[in-house]
Design an enzyme around this catalytic site. Structure first.
Site, mmCIF file in Angstrom:
data_model
loop_
_atom_site.group_PDB
_atom_site.id
_atom_site.type_symbol
_atom_site.label_atom_id
_atom_site.label_comp_id
_atom_site.label_asym_id
_atom_site.label_seq_id
_atom_site.Cartn_x
_atom_site.Cartn_y
_atom_site.Cartn_z
ATOM 1 N N ASP A 1 54.478 15.525 -7.991
ATOM 2 C CA ASP A 1 53.743 14.275 -7.831
ATOM 3 C C ASP A 1 52.315 14.459 -8.335
ATOM 4 O O ASP A 1 51.740 15.549 -8.226
ATOM 5 C CB ASP A 1 53.752 13.893 -6.343
ATOM 6 C CG ASP A 1 52.845 12.723 -6.042
ATOM 7 O OD1 ASP A 1 53.100 11.628 -6.581
ATOM 8 O OD2 ASP A 1 51.876 12.910 -5.274
ATOM 9 N N ASP B 1 49.089 12.048 -7.901
ATOM 10 C CA ASP B 1 47.954 11.724 -7.030
ATOM 11 C C ASP B 1 48.201 12.198 -5.603
ATOM 12 O O ASP B 1 49.184 11.821 -4.973
ATOM 13 C CB ASP B 1 47.700 10.211 -7.049
ATOM 14 C CG ASP B 1 47.423 9.716 -8.461
ATOM 15 O OD1 ASP B 1 46.421 10.144 -9.046
ATOM 16 O OD2 ASP B 1 48.235 8.927 -8.978
#
Length: 199
Positions: free
Chosen positions: A8, A10
């Site tokens: 992932d 952010d």
């Protein structure tokens, strides 16, 4: 067999700054470079995944997301770490930009981005991993057939669980996640039994 780690963006790979489209303020997670270097040395493709519903909501454009992604890639490349691809979903059901104002199989917790990457790179998802700071990342990974790691850094607040949302590992830094993926058993690696309460 091509294996990958889907990470992932952010809140995991970089510090979480809502609606951040300024490449000059991008900050890598403290352990990101070492973690990704270890994964790269163990022959994993490195693929970055992100929901970018801010595009649908009109906060920024796809071009601005691309600029931030290039900044991340350049920062890592300067340390000898190379991202194989960035994938992001511009969709959000509450969007105001008509083209993207809907849900999509590409938006986590759905697994569309992982499936597209697997098709593009010939990835064996059963030997691949997802690392993220939210249970939506875990769910997307499990729906695609990957092993999952929750990076428990305090970002997750919705601890609803079902069979898709129970991570295989929970760790408190990215290097420990990389060690789990590479099956390196050393004092730095910590894994936990999953519980409903954040650790």
């Amino acid at each position: 067999m091509t294996k990958a780690v889907f990470i992932d963006r952010d809140g995991t790979l970089i510090r979480n700054k809502p609606w951040n489209i300024n490449p000059d303020t991008v900050e890598l997670d403290d352990c990101a470079t070492d973690a990704l270097r270890l994964l790269q040395q163990n022959d994993f493709l490195l693929l970055v995944l992100a929901n970018q519903g801010g595009i649908a909501k009109g906060h920024f454009t796809a071009k601005e997301v691309d600029v931030v992604n290039k900044r991340i890639a350049d920062m890592l490349a300067a340390e000898g770490v190379y991202i194989d691809a960035f994938y992001y979903s511009p969709y959000h059901p509450d969007g105001i930009v008509t083209e993207f104002a809907r849900n999509s199989d590409d938006r986590k917790p759905a697994s569309g981005m992982l499936l597209k990457a697997a098709d593009a790179f010939g990835i064996d998802l059963s030997h691949s991993w997802v690392i993220g700071d939210m249970l939506d990342d875990v769910e997307a990974g499990h729906r695609a057939g990957c092993t999952t790691i929750l990076y428990n850094n305090g970002n997750e607040t919705d601890w609803r669980t079902d069979r898709f949302r129970e991570p295989d590992y929970i760790v408190n830094d990215l290097y420990k996640a990389a060690c789990a993926v590479c099956e390196i058993h050393e004092p730095r690696i910590v894994s936990y039994e999953f519980s409903l309460d954040p650790l």
